[in-house]
Design an enzyme around this catalytic site. Structure first.
Site, PDB file in Angstrom:
ATOM      1  CB  THR A 375       2.979 -37.152  21.531  1.00 42.05           C
ATOM      2  OG1 THR A 375       3.578 -36.956  20.283  1.00 42.05           O
ATOM      3  CG2 THR A 375       3.842 -37.088  22.696  1.00 42.05           C
ATOM      4  CG  ASP A 417      10.110 -34.289  15.641  1.00 41.49           C
ATOM      5  OD1 ASP A 417       9.111 -33.888  14.910  1.00 41.49           O
ATOM      6  OD2 ASP A 417       9.942 -34.779  16.876  1.00 41.49           O
TER       7      ASP A 417
END
Ligand code: DON
Length: 567
Positions: A375, A417
Site C-alpha cells: 500500500t 479485505d
C-alpha cells in the site's frame, strides 16, 4: 513535562542499521512539501507546487506518478482514501475505495468444501474490486484543485511513455514479482518483463507504453477509464478470463466525499478517515484511551507505556472486528466508538499489571496478522498551508498480478479485505462478522489511516502509512511522537513501532522498542511479543504554522523515499 522525556527517548530511539536507508534528513520549506515512497513521484508533486498548483493538485499528480514509479502499490487499478484540510480550516475526505462487483456473492470465495479458497483472493481475475482511484483523484481535483486536470495527469503519462531509470530496490521488486504473481499472466509479463527476457538491473529504463497511452487518454478525459475504451477493454478481458467486473460496474462506480472522523488528543485535533476505513475510528478510540491513561507522562520505552499501548490496541481492534464495515450498507456506531465516555469505560477495565485475554474479551471471536505488505501513503502541504494525506493501495504487492492488456495497469486484489466466510471467526485469521460481509456494490473494510493533526486551529502534522492492519498502530505511533512526546518530524517517524490487533494474541515490536529487561517485564505480565521486521512506511510532514514551514520526513524504512520541497 513531556520535554523531560527527551533524553530517555533519544537513548532508545535508535533504529537498527538494517532499517536505515534513503533520505535521512528532514527537509524544510516554506513553499510546500511532498513526501512519498518514490523520489521521482515526490519531485513530480513538488514541481506542481512550484508551478502554482495547490496541495490537492500536487497530491493528484503524485498519485498518478506513483502508479508509474511504484507499481506494487501506486495505482489506477486500485483504490484509497484522501484526507484534505484547507488552510481556512475546512476538512473533508474523499472515499475512493473499491467496490464489490454487482455479480459478487457472500460466499464467492468459498470452495466446494465450504472453506475459504485463498487462491481466489490472492491473485487473478476474481480478486479485484471495482477500481476507484481515477474517479477519486478526479473528484478531489474537481472540487479542490486549481490547475487544469491535464496539467496534473500529464507528467505521469509522459513518465510512463518516456520511461525512467530503475532503482536497485525497484529492479529487485519487479524481478521478484515477475517470478511470482506477475509471471502467471502473459499481459503482466508483457507490461513489466524486460524485453528479450532476463532480470532487471538498477539503471535499466522501464518504459510502460500501454500505461502511458491509458494515462494520456485519461488526461484528456477521466471518463476514459469508466465509460471509454479502457472500460471496454477491462470488461472484455474480465469476461474472457472468468472475472465478473462488467462495464456496468465501471460506469456505476462513484467516489464519495465524506465528513472526516474527528477527535481530540492533548489539545490537538485529529482529522482522519471514517468508514469504510476502520483507520480513523481506531486512531481516535485508541488515543482517547491513552489520554485517559496518562500516557504522555510515561516513557515510551517503559514497560508500563508499552503495556498500555498493547492493551488499548487489543480493545480497539476487537471493536473493529465487531462493528466496522461500509456505512452505506451497515450502521456503524462511529460517535459512540470515538467518544471520550466510551474510552473511559474501556480504559477503566485495563489491568495495569496483567495482560488481558483477547479471547475472553472477544467472547470466542478470533483473527490473525497475515496482511500482505503493500500500500502506499504520501503527504502534501502547499505554501498556503493546505494539506493532503493520501493512502491508496492494490491490497497485496502488485495486487491481483493481472495487467489489463492494452491499458497497462495492474488490477487490485482488494476483495480479500471482506469477511469471506459468514459466521466464522477463527484462529486462522478469518473474521466472519456481519458488518463486513460481501454484497454487490459494497466497499470492503479498510485499515488505511490518512490523518491530519491540528493544534489551536493550525496545521501541525500530516501522516499515514501502509501495512494492512498494522496501519492504525503505525499512525498512532507517529501522532504520539509529535503530540505527546514533542518529537520533531525525523524522530517521530523513526520512533520504533509496535503492533497488536486483538487476535492472534501476540504483539510485534520493531527492534528498538524495548530493552531486554523491559521485554522480560512485559512477558511476565502475560504478553506474547515477537521482535523483528519493519512496520509501515509513514511519509510525514510536521508543520510550524508560526513560520509557515513544512518539515518533511521520508520514512527511512523504504529505500527510494524522498521529501521534495516546493520552490
Ligand atoms: O485497505 C486495507 O486496509 C488493506 N487493503 C491495505 C493493504 C496494505 O496496507 C498492505 N500493505 N502494506
Amino acid at each position: 513535562m513531556t520535554r523531560l522525556l527527551l533524553p530517555i527517548l533519544t537513548a532508545i530511539l535508535v533504529l537498527p542499521p538494517a532499517l536505515l536507508s534513503a533520505q535521512a534528513e528532514v527537509v524544510s520549506s516554506t513553499s510546500g512539501m511532498v513526501v512519498s515512497t518514490s523520489g521521482i513521484a515526490s519531485d513530480i508533486g513538488a514541481a506542481i507546487l512550484s508551478k502554482g498548483g495547490n496541495a490537492i493538485d500536487a497530491a493528484v499528480a503524485t498519485g498518478f506518478a506513483l502508479a508509474v514509479t511504484h507499481p506494487s502499490a501506486g495505482n489506477i487499478g486500485g483504490g484509497g482514501f484522501m484526507v484534505i484540510r484547507l488552510a481556512d480550516g475546512k476538512a473533508t475526505t474523499i472515499d475512493y475505495r473499491e467496490k464489490a462487483p454487482l455479480r459478487s456473492t457472500r460466499t464467492m470465495y468459498l470452495g466446494e468444501d465450504g472453506e475459504i479458497d485463498r487462491s481466489l483472493t490472492a491473485s487473478g481475475w476474481l480478486a479485484p474490486g471495482v477500481p476507484g482511484t481515477v474517479r477519486g483523484l478526479a473528484l478531489a481535483h474537481r472540487r479542490y484543485g486549481k490547475l487544469s486536470w491535464k496539467d496534473v495527469v500529464d507528467p505521469a503519462a509522459q513518465l510512463a511513455t518516456n520511461g525512467f531509470p530503475l532503482s536497485e530496490a525497484l529492479a529487485a521488486s519487479l524481478n521478484g514479482a515477475l517470478r511470482r504473481q506477475l509471471g502467471r499472466f502473459p499481459s503482466s509479463v508483457a507490461a513489466y518483463g524486460k524485453a528479450g527476457g532476463g532480470e532487471w538491473n538498477a539503471g535499466d529504463t522501464l518504459r510502460l507504453t500501454d500505461l502511458g497511452r491509458a494515462l494520456s487518454a485519461m488526461a484528456a478525459d477521466p471518463n476514459a477509464f469508466y465509460t471509454g475504451w479502457i472500460a471496454d477493454s477491462l470488461a472484455a478481458q474480465m469476461k474472457a478470463n472468468g472475472g465478473i467486473i462488467t462495464r456496468k460496474d465501471l460506469a456505476a462506480y462513484r467516489a464519495v466525499e465524506r465528513a472526516p472522523v474527528r477527535g481530540t488528543f492533548l489539545g490537538h485535533e485529529i482529522i482522519s478517515m471514517p468508514p469504510p476505513s476502520s483507520g480513523g475510528v481506531l486512531l481516535i478510540q485508541t488515543l482517547n484511551m491513552l489520554e485517559q491513561l496518562d500516557v504522555p507522562n510515561r516513557s515510551p520505552g517503559s514497560a508500563d507505556y508499552l503495556h498500555l499501548r498493547l492493551e488499548t490496541a487489543r480493545r480497539a481492534y476487537l471493536d473493529r472486528a465487531k462493528h466496522l464495515g461500509d456505512p452505506d450498507f451497515v450502521k456503524v456506531p462511529v460517535a459512540r466508538l470515538t467518544s471520550k465516555a466510551y474510552a473511559a469505560t474501556l480504559a477503566r477495565a485495563i489491568d495495569l499489571a496483567r495482560a488481558s485475554s483477547s479471547v475472553a474479551l472477544g467472547k470466542g471471536i478470533v483473527t490473525d496478522t497475515g496482511e500482505p505488505k503493500e500500500t502506499t501513503h504520501f503527504s502534501v502541504v502547499d505554501a498556503a498551508g493546505n494539506a493532503v494525506a493520501n493512502t491508496y493501495t492494490l491490497e497485496g504487492g502488485y495486487g491481483s498480478g493481472v495487467v489489463v492488456r492494452g491499458a497497462g495497469f495492474l488490477l487490485n486484489n482488494e476483495m480479500g479485505d471482506f469477511n469471506k466466510k459468514p459466521g466464522e471467526t477463527n484462529t486462522r485469521g478469518d473474521i466472519g462478522t456481519a458488518a463486513n460481509l460481501i454484497a454487490p456494490g459494497k466497499r470492503m473494510l479498510s485499515s488505511m489511516t490518512p490523518a491530519i493533526v491540528t493544534r489551536g486551529g493550525k496545521l501541525r502534522l500530516v501522516t499515514g502509512s501502509p501495512g494492512g492492519r498494522t496501519i492504525p498502530n503505525t499512525v498512532i505511533n507517529v501522532v504520539l511522537g509529535v503530540a505527546a512526546f514533542g518529537l520533531d518530524a525525523r524522530a517521530a517517524v523513526d520512533l520504533p513501532r509496535l503492533h497488536h490487533q486483538w487476535l492472534p494474541d501476540a504483539a510485534t515490536f520493531e527492534p528498538g522498542v524495548a530493552t531486554d529487561s523491559v521485554m522480560a517485564n512485559l512477558r511476565s505480565r502475560g504478553h506474547t511479543i515477537l521482535v523483528g521486521g519493519r512496520q509501515g512506511d509513514a511519509h510525514s510532514i510536521v508543520y510550524d504554522a508560526s513560520t509557515g514551514t513544512a518539515y518533511g520526513a521520508a520514512d527511512r524504512r523504504t529505500p527510494d523515499s524522498k521529501a521534495s520541497p516546493g520552490r
